[in-house]
Write a protein that holds these residues in place. Structure first.
Motif, mmCIF file in Angstrom:
data_model
loop_
_atom_site.group_PDB
_atom_site.id
_atom_site.type_symbol
_atom_site.label_atom_id
_atom_site.label_comp_id
_atom_site.label_asym_id
_atom_site.label_seq_id
_atom_site.Cartn_x
_atom_site.Cartn_y
_atom_site.Cartn_z
ATOM 1 N N GLU A 306 0.783 -1.205 0.217
ATOM 2 C CA GLU A 306 0.090 0.099 0.069
ATOM 3 C C GLU A 306 0.952 1.203 0.113
ATOM 4 O OE1 GLU A 306 -2.253 -3.241 1.993
ATOM 5 O OE2 GLU A 306 -0.353 -2.497 2.148
ATOM 6 N N PRO A 307 0.382 2.290 -0.574
ATOM 7 C CA PRO A 307 1.303 3.655 -0.575
ATOM 8 C C PRO A 307 1.257 4.106 0.630
ATOM 9 C CG PRO A 307 -0.703 3.800 -2.073
ATOM 10 C CD PRO A 307 -0.576 2.553 -1.686
ATOM 11 N N ILE A 308 1.911 5.322 0.782
ATOM 12 C CA ILE A 308 1.772 6.230 1.907
ATOM 13 C C ILE A 308 0.889 7.218 1.326
ATOM 14 C CG2 ILE A 308 2.975 7.905 3.507
ATOM 15 C CD1 ILE A 308 5.610 6.216 2.911
ATOM 16 N N ARG A 309 -0.263 7.637 2.234
ATOM 17 C CA ARG A 309 -1.007 8.481 1.778
ATOM 18 C C ARG A 309 -1.397 9.618 3.166
ATOM 19 N NH1 ARG A 309 -4.095 4.006 -0.693
ATOM 20 N NH2 ARG A 309 -4.213 4.537 -3.087
ATOM 21 N N VAL A 310 -1.928 10.771 2.834
ATOM 22 C CA VAL A 310 -2.565 11.637 4.071
ATOM 23 C C VAL A 310 -3.877 10.934 4.313
ATOM 24 C CG1 VAL A 310 -3.422 13.902 4.406
ATOM 25 C CG2 VAL A 310 -1.127 13.907 2.995
ATOM 26 N N VAL A 311 -3.925 10.353 5.377
ATOM 27 C CA VAL A 311 -5.058 9.768 5.699
ATOM 28 C C VAL A 311 -6.045 10.542 6.587
ATOM 29 C CG1 VAL A 311 -3.869 7.458 5.773
ATOM 30 C CG2 VAL A 311 -4.099 8.845 7.598
ATOM 31 N N GLU A 312 -5.619 11.774 7.102
ATOM 32 C CA GLU A 312 -6.657 12.705 7.902
ATOM 33 C C GLU A 312 -5.940 13.958 7.767
ATOM 34 O OE1 GLU A 312 -8.795 12.449 12.308
ATOM 35 O OE2 GLU A 312 -7.087 10.951 11.755
ATOM 36 N N THR A 313 -7.176 14.871 7.852
ATOM 37 C CA THR A 313 -6.822 16.170 8.329
ATOM 38 C C THR A 313 -7.312 17.036 9.400
ATOM 39 O OG1 THR A 313 -6.418 16.722 5.745
ATOM 40 C CG2 THR A 313 -6.421 18.689 7.115
ATOM 41 N N VAL A 314 -6.677 17.395 10.313
ATOM 42 C CA VAL A 314 -6.936 17.933 11.829
ATOM 43 C C VAL A 314 -6.824 19.345 11.823
ATOM 44 C CG1 VAL A 314 -6.874 17.182 14.133
ATOM 45 C CG2 VAL A 314 -6.433 15.455 12.689
ATOM 46 N N ASP A 315 -7.628 19.879 12.706
ATOM 47 C CA ASP A 315 -7.356 21.451 12.963
ATOM 48 C C ASP A 315 -6.716 21.386 14.388
ATOM 49 O OD1 ASP A 315 -8.436 22.463 10.719
ATOM 50 O OD2 ASP A 315 -10.484 22.340 11.473
ATOM 51 N N PRO A 316 -6.446 22.537 15.028
ATOM 52 C CA PRO A 316 -5.321 22.580 16.110
ATOM 53 C C PRO A 316 -6.684 22.583 17.253
ATOM 54 C CG PRO A 316 -4.578 24.187 14.574
ATOM 55 C CD PRO A 316 -5.788 23.738 13.839
ATOM 56 N N VAL A 317 -6.072 22.054 18.369
ATOM 57 C CA VAL A 317 -7.019 22.255 19.535
ATOM 58 C C VAL A 317 -6.658 23.430 20.298
ATOM 59 C CG1 VAL A 317 -7.401 19.843 19.715
ATOM 60 C CG2 VAL A 317 -5.433 20.901 21.154
#
Length: 866
Positions: A306-317
């Motif tokens: 499997e390739p490496i991917r950006v799996v999630e985008t998260v905003d700062p807390v």
């Protein structure tokens, strides 16, 4: 009637670029009711899905094959390069009734022996990360287009202004003097009539790393400047085929990425950006012709994992301005990846982003004694001053929770990045810490999957074999790693020296053969992981492919045995109180134990594939040597003269591996439990002992002791970490742990899965499982659901007083041995009883052996622990 579902080829759904001449098929057989079995199958392969009938299949018809196998079935038809094949399967059940044909699936071959044709490796001298482009024309209706490419170390491939895929940090890291991976991309929809442009920006990765480091990645045998090989094949509806290949007709220039390093980060000068460089009409007259460069020595092979991917985008807390012009951004979780920046800063403004796992004295801590210089995990963005600008790195990743922003204000988002392997397991329990540990371990494992299993995304990014050795059972129980570990096992084989020796990190620049050698507990992961791959996926081909290399390695290990013992320098790494290595015990104890287990599993591998060997005899001799040297027969404990303290690992490991003589097992186990209790139910294990301590205690009747260790909150314990704010597993038990995203001390989760939830996959791709929840103290319920290669296995239990209900889901092809806690067999009801059959009773459990189906058991006399 059996229904085939989840059809895969080489563990993947509709894979592109299969480089295996005889790819393997698999499916999951599904049927209602109880006791269903598969007795035969028939596979059809055709050039088009509409031809998938017995009368019209134009490529291959297996005919009716009497077999219960549902995976590892080799295709035996013709195979041509760059060809898509469609396939279907039907099954016969135990009544010899044929089911319906499955929905069609497909696979597409890669370049195979055809190779890259006229394509050449190209590159050139540039002052920054190179940009490469080639214009070409499309003059017809495109039926299919494939881009086959390898950019070293990494390639960001573009076509007409678009990324050709969502993969990042691609292709995967390998020992480039042995293997180089290429990737197949379907670019049909990205082509347009008329003028087109294919391009690439190249990063250094581990191929061209320049940051000086102790592991000598900057001076590896393959080290060189970035380079690219590509072959674009365009097939038209009228039968014509055009190709665009890398050669001197490509153009090259230095791009806006001034530097990139996996350890130090990236510097990007947006003022140097070239808008439109990857689309038609861009004027590249100032660019230089690309140069044909030396090819890497490794064999070009299709990337199958499997390739490496950006799996999630998260905003700062939280964002805090700690002093004028300096902000610390907290993302609330410890991960691997990078940050995406948005800013409207004036032209020439340099914004620095320093990534780290902790904050100290108002600064994000980012240091690495193993890498030269004071820049670690820091990206720099030089603004173009064109309004709102957005940027994220492409050629490095970091381990962090916090980011220190300096130079100008910027909005950040966390981009979580790892190998995009599927999760296969869900766990739940009324004991909240168990769920917390499982979530933390899952996040930690994923943070350390970037084409290889690493030890830490922050400091090293190295494939330490010892970490995978202790972590593999938990990792395989959590994620589908069939493709990922197949790739890394190939890396192990590629890293083998002519002598047969294996290094402690894989891949390696050459470091780890003498620097930390010998270290038996680390490279003995080779036979163990092969055996684990058979346990989870029944992969016999993998065993055969590695047998010769495996026997060469074991011959090297056996050749250096002295006085019946294996010499080792690493031992039980980082137990409590020893923050820079092992305790002062004799490391021949664990070294010999791990070589013993390696020989036992190698003997099993040989038996599975029909290779005779004498590994069991050699293992018995090692057991004799270990017991002769370290077993105190008077006290019934294992000890070494180098260490006056009691070492739980020194006793748990021989028990776990079956080395303790039968007449001493009970005394050694009792001594282990007594030491744990004397320490206030604390462990004193490092990475080697952590994963076996609780299972061994539970197996020998001390499940209550194991539970108290697991739920301990004071130092040293997992609870101690989490009370300090941990959300991942740490490298050390102390609060000053260097790495806070390190899975080798988090293997308590294996015990949670196998003993608390009670699911143990025994062998042969889950052909046999054991359900035995024997660590039920201080927990009222637990459940686990796992997608095995044969289908879904699920276990769920709940107790109310003395009554315990237990539900078990068993897929077709699996036999479950279900141990229901009870005072006597008469207190257990099974539903449906007619299919469950008779039961046996032993040691506090009523035992049923059942096949496929959803089973329910109720015990009216379940004790909290038996």
């Amino acid at each position: 009637m059996l229904i085939p579902r989840s059809l895969k080829t080489e563990y993947a759904v509709q894979p592109l670029g299969v480089d295996v001449p005889r790819p393997r098929f698999s499916w999951v057989a599904v049927a209602p009711g109880y006791g269903a079995t598969q007795t035969a199958y028939e596979i059809l392969v055709a050039s088009a899905p509409e031809l998938l009938t017995p009368e019209r299949a134009d490529v291959w018809d297996s005919g009716k094959v009497e077999s219960a196998r549902t995976f590892g079935i080799e295709y035996d038809g013709p195979t041509a390069a760059r060809t898509r094949y469609h396939w279907t399967v039907r099954l016969w059940d135990g009544s010899d009734q044929a089911g319906d044909w499955s929905a069609p699936e497909s696979f597409e071959t890669g370049l195979l022996d055809e190779g890259f044709g006229a394509a050449q490796w190209i590159g050139g001298v540039t002052d920054s990360a190179p940009l490469l482009r080639r214009a070409f024309a499309v003059d017809g209706i495109v039926r299919r287009a494939r881009l086959y490419a390898s950019g070293l170390g990494y390639a960001d491939l573009r076509l007409n202004g678009h990324a050709v895929s969502d993969a990042v940090l691609d292709p995967g890291f390998t020992a480039y003097d042995r293997t180089v991976l290429y990737v197949t991309h379907d670019v049909t929809e990205l082509l347009q009539a008329g003028d087109n442009v294919v391009g690439a920006e190249l990063g250094r990765g581990f191929f061209g790393l320049t940051s000086v480091n102790v592991w000598r990645w900057h001076d590896a045998p393959w080290t060189g400047d970035p380079r690219l090989i590509a072959r674009l094949v365009v097939e038209y509806d009228d039968g014509r085929v055009d190709e665009v290949v890398t050669d001197e007709t490509w153009r090259i220039t230095g791009g806006p990425t001034l530097s990139d390093s996996l350890y130090t980060g990236e510097t990007y000068d947006a003022r140097r950006a070239l808008p439109g460089w990857d689309v038609a009409g861009f004027d590249d007259c100032s660019w230089s012709p690309a140069s044909v460069v030396e090819a890497p020595k490794g064999k070009l092979t299709a990337q199958a994992h499997e390739p490496i991917r950006v799996v999630e985008t998260v905003d700062p807390v939280e964002v805090t301005e700690v002093r004028p012009g300096v902000w610390i951004v907290d993302f609330g979780r410890t991960v691997a990846g990078w940050t995406r920046l948005s800013t409207s800063a004036p032209a020439g403004t340099t914004i620095s982003l320093t990534h780290g796992e902790t904050v100290a004295d108002g600064n994000v801590a980012a240091w690495n004694v193993h890498v030269d210089g004071d820049r670690i995990q820091r990206d720099e963005y030089i603004a173009a001053g064109t309004g709102l600008e957005t940027w994220e790195p492409r050629f490095s990743y970091k381990g962090f929770r916090y980011v220190q922003v300096e130079g100008a204000a910027a909005d950040l988002q966390l981009r979580v990045v790892n190998s995009d392997v599927p999760s296969v397991t869900r766990f739940a329990s009324t004991q909240a810490p168990y769920e917390q540990f499982e979530r933390a371990m899952r996040r930690t494992i994923l943070s350390n999957l970037h084409g290889i299993p690493t030890d830490t995304p922050y400091f090293e990014k190295n494939g330490w074999t010892g970490d995978a050795q202790v972590g593999a059972p938990t990792m395989l129980a959590t994620l589908d790693l069939a493709r990922f570990f197949t790739k890394w096992l190939g890396d192990i084989r590629d890293s083998q020296a002519d002598s047969g020796q294996l290094p402690v990190i894989v891949p390696t620049s050459g470091w780890g053969f003498t620097d930390l050698s010998p270290a038996t507990e680390w490279p003995t992961v080779y036979p163990f992981l092969l055996r684990e791959m058979y346990r989870w996926y029944g992969d016999e081909r993998l065993l055969r492919e590695h047998w010769d290399s495996l026997t060469r390695y074991l011959a090297w290990e056996l050749d250096r045995v002295e006085d019946g013992l294996s010499v080792s320098v690493l031992g039980d790494w980082l137990p409590p109180g020893f923050g820079s290595g092992p305790a002062p015990e004799d490391r021949r104890l664990t070294g010999t134990a791990y070589l013993y287990r390696a020989l036992v599993v190698a003997a099993e591998i040989g038996e599975l594939i029909g290779q005779t060997n004498e590994y069991r005899k050699a293992a018995a001799e090692l057991a004799d040597g270990l017991n002769r040297t370290f077993l105190d027969r008077t006290e019934g404990r294992y000890r070494s003269a180098d260490d006056p303290d009691y070492r739980q690992t020194s006793n748990a490991v021989p028990l776990a591996f079956g080395i303790v003589p039968d007449e001493f097992v009970e005394r050694v186990a009792a001594g282990l439990a007594a030491d744990v209790e004397a320490r206030g139910f604390h462990l004193n294990t490092g990475c080697l002992g952590v994963g076996v301590l609780l299972p061994v205690l539970t197996a020998h009747g001390y499940g209550d002791v194991a539970t108290k260790v697991a739920l301990q909150r004071s130092y040293p314990s997992w609870g101690y970490w989490f009370d300090l704010g941990a959300d991942t597993m740490w490298e050390k038990w102390e609060d000053d742990s260097r790495s806070r995203n390190h899975y080798f001390q988090g293997t308590v989760v294996q015990w949670i899965f196998e003993n608390v939830a009670g699911l143990r996959v025994v062998d042969a791709g889950a052909e046999r499982i054991v359900v035995r929840p024997d660590a039920r103290d201080e927990v009222d319920s637990a459940s686990i659901r796992t997608e095995t290669i044969r289908g879904r296995v699920a276990v769920s239990w709940k107790k109310t007083g003395r009554v315990l209900s237990l539900d078990v889901q068993v897929p077709v092809g699996t036999t479950a041995e279900v141990h229901v806690p009870s005072a006597r067999a008469a207190d257990v009801d099974a539903v449906p009883q007619a299919f469950a059959g008779s039961a046996t009773y032993t040691e506090g459990y009523t035992v049923y052996t059942v096949g496929a189906g959803l089973w329910s058991f109720t015990s009216r006399s379940a004790q909290s622990l038996v």
